[in-house]
Design a protein around this motif. Structure first.
Motif, PDB file in Angstrom:
ATOM      1  N   ASN A   1       0.836  -1.203   0.000  1.00 53.69           N
ATOM      2  CA  ASN A   1       0.000   0.000   0.000  1.00 53.69           C
ATOM      3  C   ASN A   1       0.877   1.260   0.000  1.00 53.69           C
ATOM      4  N   TYR A   2       1.940   1.235   0.797  1.00 52.23           N
ATOM      5  CA  TYR A   2       2.859   2.376   0.808  1.00 52.23           C
ATOM      6  C   TYR A   2       3.553   2.503  -0.545  1.00 52.23           C
ATOM      7  N   PHE A   3       3.908   1.376  -1.145  1.00 52.23           N
ATOM      8  CA  PHE A   3       4.490   1.400  -2.480  1.00 52.23           C
ATOM      9  C   PHE A   3       3.550   2.092  -3.467  1.00 52.23           C
ATOM     10  N   SER A   4       2.287   1.768  -3.420  1.00 49.65           N
ATOM     11  CA  SER A   4       1.314   2.381  -4.338  1.00 49.65           C
ATOM     12  C   SER A   4       1.212   3.887  -4.114  1.00 49.65           C
ATOM     13  N   VAL A   5       1.269   4.300  -2.840  1.00 47.08           N
ATOM     14  CA  VAL A   5       1.209   5.732  -2.531  1.00 47.08           C
ATOM     15  C   VAL A   5       2.419   6.454  -3.115  1.00 47.08           C
ATOM     16  N   VAL A   6       3.621   5.896  -2.897  1.00 46.11           N
ATOM     17  CA  VAL A   6       4.850   6.522  -3.394  1.00 46.11           C
ATOM     18  C   VAL A   6       4.872   6.514  -4.918  1.00 46.11           C
ATOM     19  N   PHE A   7       4.506   5.400  -5.519  1.00 43.20           N
ATOM     20  CA  PHE A   7       4.505   5.286  -6.981  1.00 43.20           C
ATOM     21  C   PHE A   7       3.561   6.321  -7.595  1.00 43.20           C
ATOM     22  N   THR A   8       2.369   6.455  -7.024  1.00 45.94           N
ATOM     23  CA  THR A   8       1.387   7.408  -7.545  1.00 45.94           C
ATOM     24  C   THR A   8       1.886   8.844  -7.394  1.00 45.94           C
ATOM     25  N   ARG A   9       2.510   9.132  -6.253  1.00 48.76           N
ATOM     26  CA  ARG A   9       3.029  10.486  -6.013  1.00 48.76           C
ATOM     27  C   ARG A   9       4.147  10.829  -7.005  1.00 48.76           C
TER      28      ARG A   9
END
Length: 280
Positions: A249-257
């Motif tokens: 989930n944190y990966f998805s947040v960073v990737f999207t940002r």
């Protein structure tokens, strides 16, 4: 093939010229393009996103690329990106040399400080000689080009491999970061191992690359994730682990940002999926 094609008629001074140097001080955002000639790209300073044949590379000081005429590439997200292009037409080379022996199949490499210093000296001579128009200038330019290729062959190393021990601490740091995509990186331990000041190293890194150490490592991981999303059918959670993120989930947040789209959207836009498997 890219819609934009750079032509030798626009970049070489005459039909007989085989090698030339094109400075990019700085390199600006440039749309996807190909050439009807070949190109070496050597990055001196700053950072940017270099997309080569659909694969993103976060580039900075010391990055080296071998670009074939049929390759497509572009530059985005540039920040004081300073590089030089050495361009050549294989069909015009006249020295009796097997040029393919000096050109690797893998396009992306790195140079440490020693290799960069030697390459810069040769490129400076090559730039002067290739601009001359006397009877010997063409042969001398080709001889310097051969010297450059052999020097690069001696000093280049793969981005995720440690280089020679006589390189600077900054070179070793960049290689170590590239080899830390799937695991935590401990800067304190690195500085203790190499007996250097963390504060000084952070300052030197930012001065040369225009980025913090953490930002650069995060960008490397995101570029690797983009490649895996595009070229493999791995689950997003698996890709997160392979790129150093324990929490998907944190990966998805960073990737999207960092990219403006979610990992799933990136995969859909790139036209990849489970049917396309590639080695990690």
């Amino acid at each position: 093939m890219a819609e934009l094609i750079l032509r030798k008629t626009d970049l070489f001074t005459c039909d007989a010229q085989s090698v030339a140097v094109a400075d990019r001080y700085p390199q600006r955002v440039f749309a996807e393009h190909s050439h009807d000639f070949c190109e070496l790209v050597l990055v001196w300073r700053g950072n940017g996103l270099h997309v080569l044949n659909g694969r993103p590379y976060r580039v900075t000081r010391g990055d080296l690329f071998y670009i074939r005429a049929e390759d497509c590439h572009s530059y985005a997200s540039v920040n004081d990106l300073v590089l030089q292009n050495i361009i050549w037409c294989p069909e015009r080379l006249r020295l009796g040399v097997d040029w393919n022996e000096t050109l690797p199949a893998q396009p992306a490499w790195r140079l440490g400080g020693v290799g960069m210093t030697l390459a810069r000296q040769i490129i400076s001579q090559l730039e002067q000689e290739s601009a001359r128009e006397d009877a010997l200038s063409g042969k001398l330019a080709e001889a310097l080009f051969l010297q450059l290729l052999l020097t690069l062959q001696r000093h280049r190393y793969q981005p995720d491999r440690a280089q020679a021990q006589d390189e600077s601490v900054l070179d070793r740091l960049i290689a170590t970061l590239a080899a830390s995509l799937n695991r935590a990186f401990d800067l304190d331990a690195f500085c203790a191992q190499h007996q250097c000041s963390e504060r000084s190293l952070r300052q030197q890194f930012r001065q040369q690359t225009g980025m913090s150490i953490n930002h650069y490592l995060r960008q490397l991981r995101i570029c690797h994730a983009q490649y895996l999303l595009q070229r493999t059918g791995l689950l997003i959670s698996e890709i997160a682990m392979l790129c150093g993120f324990e929490d998907s989930n944190y990966f998805s947040v960073v990737f999207t940002r960092e990219t403006g789209v979610t990992p799933r959207q990136w995969r859909q836009r790139s036209g990849s999926g489970a049917a396309t498997e590639a080695p990690v």
